[in-house]
Design a protein around this motif. Structure first.
Motif, PDB file in Angstrom:
ATOM      1  N   SER A 139       9.266  25.624 110.722  1.00  0.00           N
ATOM      2  CA  SER A 139      10.692  25.308 110.783  1.00  0.00           C
ATOM      3  C   SER A 139      11.067  24.639 112.091  1.00  0.00           C
ATOM      4  O   SER A 139      11.838  23.671 112.112  1.00  0.00           O
ATOM      5  N   ASP A 140      10.492  25.135 113.212  1.00  0.00           N
ATOM      6  CA  ASP A 140      10.824  24.575 114.521  1.00  0.00           C
ATOM      7  C   ASP A 140       9.996  23.341 114.879  1.00  0.00           C
ATOM      8  O   ASP A 140      10.436  22.499 115.671  1.00  0.00           O
ATOM      9  N   HIS A 141       8.778  23.259 114.295  1.00  0.00           N
ATOM     10  CA  HIS A 141       7.856  22.178 114.685  1.00  0.00           C
ATOM     11  C   HIS A 141       7.203  21.546 113.452  1.00  0.00           C
ATOM     12  O   HIS A 141       5.977  21.614 113.286  1.00  0.00           O
ATOM     13  N   SER A 169       3.329  15.097 106.285  1.00  0.00           N
ATOM     14  CA  SER A 169       4.204  15.393 107.417  1.00  0.00           C
ATOM     15  C   SER A 169       5.379  16.269 107.015  1.00  0.00           C
ATOM     16  O   SER A 169       6.017  16.890 107.861  1.00  0.00           O
ATOM     17  N   SER A 204       4.259  21.786 121.500  1.00  0.00           N
ATOM     18  CA  SER A 204       5.302  22.683 122.018  1.00  0.00           C
ATOM     19  C   SER A 204       4.676  23.860 122.761  1.00  0.00           C
ATOM     20  O   SER A 204       3.457  24.052 122.770  1.00  0.00           O
ATOM     21  N   ALA A 220       3.405  20.686 113.142  1.00  0.00           N
ATOM     22  CA  ALA A 220       3.130  19.604 114.087  1.00  0.00           C
ATOM     23  C   ALA A 220       1.892  19.893 114.925  1.00  0.00           C
ATOM     24  O   ALA A 220       1.596  21.055 115.244  1.00  0.00           O
ATOM     25  N   TRP A 276       6.626  15.958 110.829  1.00  0.00           N
ATOM     26  CA  TRP A 276       7.417  14.726 110.811  1.00  0.00           C
ATOM     27  C   TRP A 276       8.327  14.582 112.034  1.00  0.00           C
ATOM     28  O   TRP A 276       8.814  13.481 112.330  1.00  0.00           O
ATOM     29  N   LYS A 277       8.531  15.681 112.750  1.00  0.00           N
ATOM     30  CA  LYS A 277       9.423  15.656 113.901  1.00  0.00           C
ATOM     31  C   LYS A 277       8.597  15.416 115.161  1.00  0.00           C
ATOM     32  O   LYS A 277       8.071  16.338 115.774  1.00  0.00           O
ATOM     33  N   ILE A 278       8.463  14.160 115.528  1.00  0.00           N
ATOM     34  CA  ILE A 278       7.563  13.777 116.622  1.00  0.00           C
ATOM     35  C   ILE A 278       7.908  14.506 117.918  1.00  0.00           C
ATOM     36  O   ILE A 278       7.034  14.925 118.674  1.00  0.00           O
ATOM     37  N   GLY A 279       9.180  14.710 118.167  1.00  0.00           N
ATOM     38  CA  GLY A 279       9.600  15.346 119.409  1.00  0.00           C
ATOM     39  C   GLY A 279       9.203  16.807 119.496  1.00  0.00           C
ATOM     40  O   GLY A 279       9.298  17.423 120.559  1.00  0.00           O
ATOM     41  N   ALA A 280       8.766  17.390 118.375  1.00  0.00           N
ATOM     42  CA  ALA A 280       8.383  18.799 118.373  1.00  0.00           C
ATOM     43  C   ALA A 280       6.888  18.996 118.530  1.00  0.00           C
ATOM     44  O   ALA A 280       6.403  20.121 118.480  1.00  0.00           O
ATOM     45  N   TRP A 281       6.137  17.893 118.709  1.00  0.00           N
ATOM     46  CA  TRP A 281       4.690  18.015 118.858  1.00  0.00           C
ATOM     47  C   TRP A 281       4.352  18.623 120.212  1.00  0.00           C
ATOM     48  O   TRP A 281       5.060  18.442 121.195  1.00  0.00           O
TER      49      TRP A 281
END
Length: 471
Positions: A119-121, A52, A131, A57, A124-129
């Motif tokens: 970098s943006d997605h 992750s 997109s 993502a 590990w950043k669930i909220g960026a899945w």
């Protein structure tokens, strides 16, 4: 540990019992089944966490390419590979061809797009899945795309004609052949179609082949400027001593030295030093000379009125080594004035002042040079009613032959009066063929002289010379 046990002894008393130490039974083992099951799960969990941290993502897309679950490097490769496969299907009259992005030299900044996606997605950043799709700007390599299109649809292309600059022997000038536009395919339309297909994730998209005019590499305006520059060179070309164009170079000869070559949308101008060297070899004969002393005629104040003999310094041409190469470089840079180095032998100028006096009482004219009498002549000045005016005057005109009088308002008409040197209004020295009574008043105001004398004074007296008429 040992335990106490019974041992029977047959020797001695059979009823007697003895005791000895025996080994302790091993303890029962505990079972750790949970540890064996938990270890693989921990390793897997660590792997997921590690992944992750380096993967993009899920649900992340660049143009029409899904890059979720990929590393940035793998994503970059996938983006470019998809663009390479995306094709355009050319449509139009007599056009039937399919070209891929790879054939058209299409590129995107795949690495930067992939790095931005990670970098943006990051995974590990669930909220960026899952997109929104990122835009990817497609660029075509002009030369690669045009070559592919020319091969696929040659009927759509017509080569432009560059403007030319050539030397015209008849006019001895450089002249221009005008440029002509060509035709080709609108690459912006091709790029837009490929961009749309790539963004939509389509394998191929139809694109109408739009023909557009194409510019020549060298425009008529560029050729005109070059021709003007070259003709200016020819106007001045030569070998100079000071400001004097001592050895002019024929325009056609100079043009034969110059090489005009098209290059990168313009013209390169170079010159052939070996051709110039042939003229350099003749320079000494045309430049070298002995000094020539000069003579100038002045008034009594010393102002030069006329140069009778030009003053020319002597000169000798120096070493000519390297002149041809240096002049070739000058011509290429747009300078056709080559200044020669010479040794100078100074000449001198002799100044001679002149003036005249007409004595009415003596009927004689006196001519002075450098304050001394040069010559004097009997003359005939104005008779009664036509007196020659007295005073100080200056010569202002020379007329070799003219009629005097002969117009309304004059009471006389004398045709073809020769060698007139005017020094006052309607008054001057001139030749006289109608009488020989010199030394007596005879004229209508002018100073009559024998024709040969009038010619001598005509040549001797410059404009601006002072003339005094005294009673």
């Amino acid at each position: 540990m040992m335990s106490v046990g019974e041992v029977s002894r047959e020797e001695g008393d059979a009823s007697t019992q003895t005791y000895a130490w025996a080994p302790t039974p091993p303890p029962k083992r505990k079972r750790h089944l949970g540890l064996w099951i938990g270890a693989p799960a921990g390793v897997a969990l660590a792997g997921v966490i590690a992944a992750s941290l380096v993967l993009i993502a899920p649900g992340t897309a660049v143009a029409g390419v899904q890059v979720g679950g990929m590393t940035p490097g793998a994503a970059a490769a996938a983006i470019q590979a998809q663009l390479d496969r995306t094709a355009i299907e050319l449509t139009g009259d007599g056009v039937d061809a399919t070209l891929t992005g790879a054939q058209l030299g299409a590129t995107v900044d795949a690495r930067a797009l992939a790095d931005a996606a990670y970098s943006d997605h990051p995974m590990w950043k669930i909220g960026a899945w899952f997109s929104d799709t990122a835009h990817a700007q497609v660029t075509l390599d002009h030369d690669t795309a045009e070559a592919a299109l020319r091969k696929a649809a040659p009927a759509l292309f017509e080569d432009a004609k560059d403007a030319t600059v050539t030397f015209d022997d008849k006019s001895e000038k450089y002249v221009v052949g005008e440029a002509e536009n060509g035709a080709g395919v609108d690459l912006d339309t091709i790029a837009t179609g490929l961009q749309d297909g790539f963004a939509a994730g389509k394998a191929a998209v139809p694109v109408a082949a739009t023909q557009v005019p194409t510019d020549p590499a060298i425009s008529t305006d560029t050729a005109n400027k070059t021709a003007k520059q070259l003709n200016t060179l020819l106007d001045k070309v030569g070998f100079y001593v000071g400001d004097e164009r001592t050895v002019p170079v024929d325009r056609a000869v100079a043009a034969s030295w110059l090489i005009v070559s098209p290059r990168d949308g313009s013209f390169d101008i170079t010159a052939d030093a070996s051709a110039i060297d042939k003229v350099v070899a003749t320079l000494a004969k045309k430049v070298d000379r002995a000094p020539q002393n000069g003579t100038a005629i002045t008034n009594t104040a010393g102002t030069v009125l006329r140069t009778d003999q030009q003053t020319l310094d002597g000169r000798k041409l120096g070493d000519t080594t390297g002149i041809a190469a240096a002049f070739a470089s000058q011509l290429a840079a747009g300078d056709s004035v080559y200044k020669l180095k010479v040794d100078v032998d100074k000449a001198t100028t002799t100044k001679i002042s002149r003036y005249a006096v007409v004595d009415l009482s003596e009927q004689r004219a006196y001519f002075y040079q450098n304050g001394k009498l040069w010559n004097s002549y009997l003359v005939s000045t104005g008779a009664a009613g036509h007196a020659t005016p007295t005073g100080h005057f200056t010569v202002f005109a020379h007329v070799p032959l003219q009629d005097m009088g002969c117009v309304p308002g004059y009471d006389y008409c004398t045709k073809n009066v020769p060698w007139v040197t005017y020094f006052a209004p309607d008054i001057g020295f001139h030749g006289t063929y109608w009488h020989h009574n010199f030394g007596h008043v005879m004229s209508h105001g002018c100073v009559n002289m024998p024709i040969s004398t009038a010619k001598t004074i005509y040549d001797w007296a410059p404009e601006g010379m002072e003339v005094t008429v005294q009673p």
